[in-house]
Enzyme design. Structure first.
Site, PDB file in Angstrom:
ATOM      1  N   GLU A  41       9.889   8.140 -16.818  1.00  0.00           N
ATOM      2  CA  GLU A  41       8.720   8.622 -17.290  1.00  0.00           C
ATOM      3  C   GLU A  41       8.094   8.262 -18.624  1.00  0.00           C
ATOM      4  OE1 GLU A  41       7.871  12.466 -15.174  1.00  0.00           O
ATOM      5  OE2 GLU A  41      10.053  12.696 -16.032  1.00  0.00           O
ATOM      6  N   LYS A  61      16.481  21.559 -11.319  1.00  0.00           N
ATOM      7  CA  LYS A  61      16.042  20.347 -11.618  1.00  0.00           C
ATOM      8  C   LYS A  61      16.781  19.205 -12.374  1.00  0.00           C
ATOM      9  CE  LYS A  61      11.994  19.237 -11.353  1.00  0.00           C
ATOM     10  NZ  LYS A  61      10.852  19.842 -12.094  1.00  0.00           N
ATOM     11  N   HIS A  89       0.857  -1.142  -0.007  1.00  0.00           N
ATOM     12  CA  HIS A  89       0.053  -0.129   0.026  1.00  0.00           C
ATOM     13  C   HIS A  89       0.893   1.276  -0.055  1.00  0.00           C
ATOM     14  CE1 HIS A  89      -3.416  -2.511   1.362  1.00  0.00           C
ATOM     15  NE2 HIS A  89      -2.325  -3.321   2.021  1.00  0.00           N
ATOM     16  N   SER A 130      15.458  21.488 -16.590  1.00  0.00           N
ATOM     17  CA  SER A 130      14.217  22.203 -16.818  1.00  0.00           C
ATOM     18  C   SER A 130      14.611  23.302 -17.430  1.00  0.00           C
ATOM     19  CB  SER A 130      13.420  22.498 -15.414  1.00  0.00           C
ATOM     20  OG  SER A 130      12.831  23.619 -15.571  1.00  0.00           O
TER      21      SER A 130
END
Ligand code: ARG
Length: 456
Positions: free
Chosen positions: A289, A282, A155, A276
């Site tokens: 992804e 970043k 979980h 970024s």
């Protein structure tokens, strides 16, 4: 000029021609198309359906055409419609009447099916090689992290400590099933559809066993109509691709989480990260992804072909021309994703100290503390409750279970003794697992040994 123009009194409009043509994408099967035609021409010659001289001329010319295509010397046309008729047209341009004999005892329906199967067979071999490299990468990493402890989750909550090697070997098992699935799918792809004509068989004395041998198929499909109309081999292939992408996506999701500051379990190498355009600090896990995102696209490919085939009556329907792009797309996407993935995991930095730190907090030794009381003769349900109360007490105090004093332990149960401290140490918790396939150091070593042994 259309090869089927005889019955027509009017040419198709250029938009209809363009709409109908598949050469834009099926030209990638030129190798397979020529291989199929060469086998067919040899069979026609051997069976005396055409002369041996004609057969040899066709074979030789097809081999030359193949070389010319590879050298970029051949231009395919929309007018030629698809790869099959484009190549037949070129053949006829080169050797005239003899070229026109190639299509004896054959239809484009069995031709396209055999091309497609040859193509998928090649893809399966390539994919299995790439998946094997990934399995080797998991094995290499697992060997390095037999002693690296980390939290195991259910979980998405810290549950019980495990080793990183154990977590990696979980993926090893998933990917090895994916590979197995492709190998199994190959059995269904490996049945020859060629020699079935348009749908009903042909009137010529053909030799399909010879064709199967020439083209490297394990067997010959027993029903011509099925051979023409079957696309379940492609659906099965897409299912294999989709399932493999789902597994890659699950690990990529973990990599995204783990490379966040909140987790900091891994750092993906700069070479597989992006920055970024606005936030200078970043470092984004774009590859992970993208692989996660691309799994959606491969599911789409599977859904597309299932839907294309649904409701198509026997035998061939032009709908089937739509089968190729999803298969090409899924295979390309899986191969690219899997290759990047392997490079990415082999180069990422594993922050073992952060993993170990996280493994020590979060009361993941609570189950082991309960098992300790079981060993002192208290029924498990009661132990569960006692430890639950201890956890609540520790949460309120902001300490770990092992930070309780002996007096505090005794206030919950007089069965606690000094040895509780060593029993609930994170490594002791891992070591104590006894069931087969567990996270214990011994079990993980045995899992690695079994992998090693399976290669022999
Ligand atoms: N381009 C077609 C396809 O991809 C080839 C088969 C065409 N057969 C036919 N009877 N029109 O399916």
């Amino acid at each position: 000029m259309k090869l089927w123009k005889g019955r027509f009194s009017k040419a198709a409009t250029s938009s209809a021609n363009e709409f109908n043509a598949s050469i834009g994408f099926d030209q990638r099967m030129y190798n397979e198309d020529i291989a199929g035609s060469i086998a067919h021409a040899k069979m026609l010659g051997k069976q005396g359906i055409i002369t041996m001289e004609e057969s040899e001329l066709i074979v030789k010319t097809l081999e030359e055409i193949l070389e010319d295509i590879k050298a970029g010397k051949v231009e395919f046309t929309i007018e030629g419609e698809d790869i099959h008729m484009n190549i037949e047209t070129i053949l006829t341009e080169r050797i005239g009447q003899t070229g026109k004999k190639l299509h004896t005892a054959r239809s484009r329906n069995d031709q396209v099916a055999v091309d497609f199967k040859l193509y998928i067979k090649k893809e399966i071999h390539e994919i299995c090689d790439i998946l094997q490299e990934m399995l080797d990468a998991f094995e290499t990493l697992a060997k390095q992290h037999v002693d690296t402890v980390m939290p195991g989750y259910t979980h998405m909550q810290r549950a019980q400590p495990v080793t990183f090697a154990y977590h990696l070997l979980c993926y090893y098992q998933m990917i090895s099933r994916d590979k197995e699935r492709f190998e199994d799918c190959l059995k269904r792809v490996d049945r020859l559809p060629l020699g079935c004509g348009a749908l009903a068989g042909t009137t010529y004395d053909t030799d399909r066993e010879f064709l199967a041998k020439e083209l490297g198929f394990a067997s010959v499909l027993p029903n011509a109509m099925d051979a023409i109309a079957d696309r379940d081999f492609a659906i099965e292939f897409l299912n294999c691709c989709a399932t493999a992408m789902m597994h890659l996506s699950r690990f990529c999701e973990e990599l995204c989480l783990w490379s966040s500051v909140e987790f900091s379990f891994v750092e993906i190498d700069d070479a597989f990260s992006t920055g970024s355009s606005i936030m200078p600090q970043k470092k984004n896990p774009d590859m992970a992804e993208l692989i996660r995102g691309k799994s959606g696209r491969v599911y789409g490919d599977l859904m597309a072909l299932l839907t294309i085939c649904k409701g198509t009556p026997m035998a061939y329907n032009k709908d089937f021309q739509e089968d190729k792009e999803p298969v090409f797309d899924a295979a390309d996407t899986l191969k690219a994703s899997a290759s990047i993935y392997t490079e990415m995991i082999l180069t990422m930095k594993v922050k073992t100290d952060k993993m170990e730190h996280a493994a020590k907090y979060g009361y993941m030794n609570a189950t082991d503390a309960a098992d300790y009381l079981v060993s002192k003769g208290i029924p498990f349900r009661d132990c569960h409750e006692i430890i639950g109360k201890i956890v609540l007490y520790c949460i309120n105090k902001g300490i770990a279970i092992e930070e309780l004093s002996m007096d505090e332990f005794k206030s919950f149960s007089d069965k606690f003794e000094e040895d509780i401290y060593e029993k609930i140490d994170v490594r002791a918790c891992i070591k104590a697992k006894k069931s087969a396939g567990s996270t214990s150091f011994e079990s993980v070593k045995a899992q690695l040994a079994a992998i090693e042994a399976s290669k022999k």
